[in-house]
Design an enzyme around this catalytic site. Sequence first.
Site, PDB file in Angstrom:
ATOM      1  N   GLU A  63     -19.347  50.365 -17.013  1.00  0.00           N
ATOM      2  CA  GLU A  63     -18.220  50.051 -16.276  1.00  0.00           C
ATOM      3  C   GLU A  63     -17.690  48.761 -17.038  1.00  0.00           C
ATOM      4  O   GLU A  63     -16.549  48.480 -17.259  1.00  0.00           O
ATOM      5  CB  GLU A  63     -18.471  49.585 -15.117  1.00  0.00           C
ATOM      6  CG  GLU A  63     -17.233  49.243 -14.102  1.00  0.00           C
ATOM      7  CD  GLU A  63     -17.757  49.004 -12.719  1.00  0.00           C
ATOM      8  OE1 GLU A  63     -16.963  48.249 -11.951  1.00  0.00           O
ATOM      9  OE2 GLU A  63     -18.895  49.442 -12.149  1.00  0.00           O
ATOM     10  N   ASP A  67     -14.060  48.422 -18.991  1.00  0.00           N
ATOM     11  CA  ASP A  67     -13.205  47.433 -18.453  1.00  0.00           C
ATOM     12  C   ASP A  67     -12.653  46.632 -19.855  1.00  0.00           C
ATOM     13  O   ASP A  67     -11.212  46.419 -19.972  1.00  0.00           O
ATOM     14  CB  ASP A  67     -13.753  46.407 -17.398  1.00  0.00           C
ATOM     15  CG  ASP A  67     -12.743  45.240 -17.143  1.00  0.00           C
ATOM     16  OD1 ASP A  67     -11.665  45.585 -16.392  1.00  0.00           O
ATOM     17  OD2 ASP A  67     -13.074  44.407 -17.295  1.00  0.00           O
ATOM     18  N   ASN A 132     -14.267  52.506 -10.809  1.00  0.00           N
ATOM     19  CA  ASN A 132     -15.388  52.006 -11.525  1.00  0.00           C
ATOM     20  C   ASN A 132     -16.122  53.188 -12.579  1.00  0.00           C
ATOM     21  O   ASN A 132     -16.317  52.920 -13.495  1.00  0.00           O
ATOM     22  CB  ASN A 132     -16.662  51.831 -10.444  1.00  0.00           C
ATOM     23  CG  ASN A 132     -16.380  50.447  -9.606  1.00  0.00           C
ATOM     24  OD1 ASN A 132     -15.539  49.935  -9.994  1.00  0.00           O
ATOM     25  ND2 ASN A 132     -17.325  50.757  -8.699  1.00  0.00           N
ATOM     26  N   GLU A 135     -13.716  53.549 -15.236  1.00  0.00           N
ATOM     27  CA  GLU A 135     -14.051  52.369 -16.521  1.00  0.00           C
ATOM     28  C   GLU A 135     -15.209  52.535 -17.360  1.00  0.00           C
ATOM     29  O   GLU A 135     -15.325  52.644 -18.559  1.00  0.00           O
ATOM     30  CB  GLU A 135     -14.132  51.059 -15.918  1.00  0.00           C
ATOM     31  CG  GLU A 135     -12.887  50.453 -15.466  1.00  0.00           C
ATOM     32  CD  GLU A 135     -13.030  49.197 -14.618  1.00  0.00           C
ATOM     33  OE1 GLU A 135     -12.303  48.194 -14.809  1.00  0.00           O
ATOM     34  OE2 GLU A 135     -13.792  49.036 -14.175  1.00  0.00           O
TER      35      GLU A 135
END
Length: 248
Positions: A63, A67, A132, A135
């Site tokens: 995650e 990101d 979440n 990502e």
Amino acid sequence: MKRIIKKIFSNSRSPEDGIFFDAIHKILGFQPLDLSNYRKAFTHRSLNKVDEKGNPINYERLEFLGDAMLGSVIAAHLFNEVPTGDEGYLTKMRSKIVSRDHLNELGKDLNLIKHVESKVATQHFGENIHGNLFEALIGAIYLDRGFAYCEKFIHKKVILPYVDIAKLEGKVISYKSLVIEWCQKEKKSFHYDVYEDSGNEGVKYFGVKLKIDNKIVAKARATSKKKAEEKASQRAYFVFQEKMKSND
């Protein structure tokens, strides 16, 4: 070539892996090479899985990586598309695109939660699980196929269908930030009075009274302090909307 890859994969993997391979292939639009990264992208920490070195196996590190990848691709796109935009403008626009609400929508659109392995029932997950997972999936793509495929996926799933510069310019991602910024600019005092307001209900609620210059201008109620403050800020924004716009 794709048929050869799939045939080799089918001959060397279990039926369960074959089903997962087909599901991931459908989401990505291209062939995954190493399923282990994608398995990890859908593994919840509640399973308490660890590798041979004792390191946790779940989607949280992916995650973090996803990101960063998402932010860099969006930043590059905005940099190229809006040559007149300064740093502040580009930062705000990127924040609108990668806002938590938007990422949650993207995760829902792909129904990523369907593939999660967890000891927690899906109905008990918070809303952010969708973003979440989105990502984490991007992080898995980067590890599996590299930056070019990662960029291709983001362009297809995020930029092409959702990034409209003109519409984004008018999109508000945080009414609280907008109200605070306006109060500071106009030298007005502001205060969010937060209190528990559950009443006889089983669910815990929070109430908020937003005061500007010691006058209550908006009230709201929600299941978290953050949501209640945002809702009160939105109501305050509509009260002062014309003044805020005239001072832009």
